[in-house]
Design an enzyme around this catalytic site. Structure first.
Site, mmCIF file in Angstrom:
data_model
loop_
_atom_site.group_PDB
_atom_site.id
_atom_site.type_symbol
_atom_site.label_atom_id
_atom_site.label_comp_id
_atom_site.label_asym_id
_atom_site.label_seq_id
_atom_site.Cartn_x
_atom_site.Cartn_y
_atom_site.Cartn_z
ATOM 1 N N THR A 74 79.206 12.542 64.023
ATOM 2 C CA THR A 74 79.041 11.696 65.212
ATOM 3 C C THR A 74 79.400 10.251 64.885
ATOM 4 O O THR A 74 80.114 9.580 65.650
ATOM 5 C CB THR A 74 77.581 11.788 65.726
ATOM 6 O OG1 THR A 74 77.311 13.148 66.070
ATOM 7 C CG2 THR A 74 77.354 10.899 66.938
ATOM 8 N N ASN A 146 84.288 23.410 69.093
ATOM 9 C CA ASN A 146 82.998 23.887 68.592
ATOM 10 C C ASN A 146 82.451 24.994 69.476
ATOM 11 O O ASN A 146 81.641 25.802 69.045
ATOM 12 C CB ASN A 146 81.992 22.729 68.512
ATOM 13 C CG ASN A 146 81.956 21.889 69.768
ATOM 14 O OD1 ASN A 146 82.966 21.309 70.150
ATOM 15 N ND2 ASN A 146 80.808 21.833 70.417
ATOM 16 N N GLN A 174 84.880 20.950 63.201
ATOM 17 C CA GLN A 174 84.771 22.418 63.175
ATOM 18 C C GLN A 174 85.917 23.071 62.408
ATOM 19 O O GLN A 174 85.997 24.291 62.355
ATOM 20 C CB GLN A 174 84.693 22.984 64.595
ATOM 21 C CG GLN A 174 83.412 22.643 65.325
ATOM 22 C CD GLN A 174 82.173 23.307 64.734
ATOM 23 O OE1 GLN A 174 82.265 24.263 63.967
ATOM 24 N NE2 GLN A 174 81.003 22.783 65.069
ATOM 25 N N THR A 232 74.002 1.104 52.191
ATOM 26 C CA THR A 232 73.994 1.770 50.882
ATOM 27 C C THR A 232 74.452 3.213 51.040
ATOM 28 O O THR A 232 73.977 3.932 51.921
ATOM 29 C CB THR A 232 72.571 1.721 50.278
ATOM 30 O OG1 THR A 232 72.188 0.342 50.179
ATOM 31 C CG2 THR A 232 72.525 2.367 48.904
ATOM 32 N N CYS A 320 70.923 22.448 76.740
ATOM 33 C CA CYS A 320 69.781 22.488 77.647
ATOM 34 C C CYS A 320 69.006 21.187 77.524
ATOM 35 O O CYS A 320 68.460 20.895 76.464
ATOM 36 C CB CYS A 320 68.899 23.669 77.269
ATOM 37 S SG CYS A 320 67.570 23.935 78.425
HETATM 38 N N1 PLP Z 1 82.353 17.020 66.567
HETATM 39 C C1 PLP Z 1 82.257 18.348 66.697
HETATM 40 C C2 PLP Z 1 83.442 19.130 67.143
HETATM 41 C C3 PLP Z 1 81.056 18.999 66.418
HETATM 42 O O1 PLP Z 1 80.964 20.316 66.558
HETATM 43 C C4 PLP Z 1 79.939 18.213 66.009
HETATM 44 C C5 PLP Z 1 78.621 18.858 65.757
HETATM 45 O O2 PLP Z 1 78.313 19.890 66.289
HETATM 46 C C6 PLP Z 1 80.099 16.829 65.859
HETATM 47 C C7 PLP Z 1 81.317 16.262 66.156
HETATM 48 C C8 PLP Z 1 78.963 15.962 65.401
HETATM 49 O O3 PLP Z 1 78.775 16.068 64.004
HETATM 50 P P1 PLP Z 1 77.362 15.718 63.331
HETATM 51 O O4 PLP Z 1 76.443 16.856 63.658
HETATM 52 O O5 PLP Z 1 77.655 15.627 61.862
HETATM 53 O O6 PLP Z 1 76.917 14.425 63.879
#
Ligand code: PLP
Length: 377
Positions: A74, A146, A174, A232, A320
């Protein structure tokens, strides 16, 4: 029950692999490790991080200097979207909220890129959106969905983007560890990955940024990661991620073909038990491990609970929130009827998945189908 007998939710999270666990324990056993410290402990920490960086770069086809360690997928996606020197975004309908939300929150124009019935990005539409003008664009196209596992035509999209001087971000969260994700072969400008999707720990990831691309940092503070990401470093997490990726890519093709075999068996039995079931993205190139399906009479939340009671862990296709199931926007973009879209369930396999896991899933499904049929009679 806390440990399912059949864990079939590998797109959500993966168990920590042994190589990652060992690398993390070794790192923690060194004691205090701040890579910014000048003393011997600091130098040790720096050496661990730089070794992990070289190994990630080798495995992902980029230069070590292009690897920026982040606190997960993310953050890597947010950093790319919020920091890119662009005036507008073209974002595929399949993108994860970690890409979609920062683009929409930026206040800059966002054009949603259409997909076909299998969730594959429409390249003619991309050409049209780029030709329409509107300033420097960032095209956001994930490696694999995903939800459906559908692979996206990233290389072709890059060729189109180049003709229009646009930048490209590929969210490969993914794909990494499961497929051949190679930054230079893809030709993208930025690529995001996350360790917990391939046997590494949660809360650590990478954003690869093409050398020379000036990205505004997302996190401000100290001068870590060549002033591109303050804070860090998560030394043990980074060591664990590098070990996990190395391990995931060992005999990758063999693992993939075994997983594909199990997934195909699951899908063919699923269709025998419930011929009305629809498998999304079935006609496109897909990750070998994912099945996203719906049944016209299935209550997804009830099915999820029934699977859970039978010891099978899977996901609902729709997130959900506060008890209200949302219809996946990607399915609507794929032209799926709203009523069917809200019934989606996702099954995702991994290298530890066994025949027994598939059998348990199918026996639970068979029992649920019998109940559905009895209720309908
Ligand atoms: N992008 C995709 C395609 C994902 O499937 C996910 C998590 O499910 C993320 C980004 C986010 O990654 P993270 O869980 O490491 O924050």
């Amino acid at each position: 029950m806390t440990t399912p007998r059949a864990y079939l939710d590998w797109n959500a999270d993966t168990p920590l692999c042994d190589a990652a666990r060992q690398a993390m324990l070794r790192t923690w056993d060194h004691g205090a490790l701040n890579p910014s410290s000048a003393h011997a402990g600091g130098q040790k920490a720096r050496a661990i991080i730089e070794e992990a960086r070289r190994s990630m770069a080798r495995l992902l086809g980029c230069a070590p200097e292009e690897v920026i360690f982040t606190a997960g997928g993310t953050e890597a996606d947010n950093m790319a979207v919020r920091g890119a020197p662009v005036e507008r975004f073209i974002v595929s309908f399949m993108e994860h909220p970690a890409v979609m939300k920062p683009a929409k929150a930026s206040g800059k124009p966002v054009t949603l890129l259409e997909v076909d019935g299998d969730g594959v990005a429409d390249l003619e539409a991309l050409e049209r959106h780029l030709s329409a003008g509107g300033g420097q664009a960032l095209v956001c196209l994930m490696y694999a969905s995903n939800e459906s596992g559908t692979l996206q035509p990233v290389r072709e999209a890059v060729e189109i983007a180049r003709r229009h001087g646009a930048l490209v971000l590929c969210d490969a969260v993914q794909g990494a560890g499961k497929a051949e994700v190679d930054f230079s072969a893809l030709g993208v400008d930025m690529l995001a990955i996350s360790a917990h999707k391939f046997g590494g720990p949660q809360g650590v990831g990478v954003l690869i940024v093409r050398e020379g691309l000036a990205l505004e940092p997302l996190v401000l503070g100290g001068g870590q990661e060549r002033r591109r990401r303050a804070g860090t470093e998560n030394v043990a997490g980074i060591a664990g991620m590098a070990a996990a990726l190395e391990s995931a890519l060992e005999n990758r093709a063999e693992k993939e073909s075994r997983i594909r075999g199990l997934r195909d068996e699951l899908e063919s039995e699923l269709k025998k038990i419930t011929p009305e079931a629809v498998i999304f993205g079935e006609n496109a190139l897909r990750m070998a491990n994912t099945t996203w399906f719906a049944h016209p009479r299935l209550d997804a939340q009830a099915a999820l609970m029934a699977f859970d009671l039978d010891g099978v862990a899977i996901s609902a296709g729709s997130a959900c929130h506060s008890g209200k199931a949302e219809v996946p926007r990607s399915l609507i973009a794929m032209g799926v009827d709203r009523d069917l879209a809200k019934r989606a369930l996702r099954v995702s396999l991994g290298p530890d998945t066994t025949e027994d896991d598939i059998r348990l899933f199918l026996s639970s499904w068979r029992a649920q189908a019998e109940r559905m049929n009895r209720n309908a009679a």
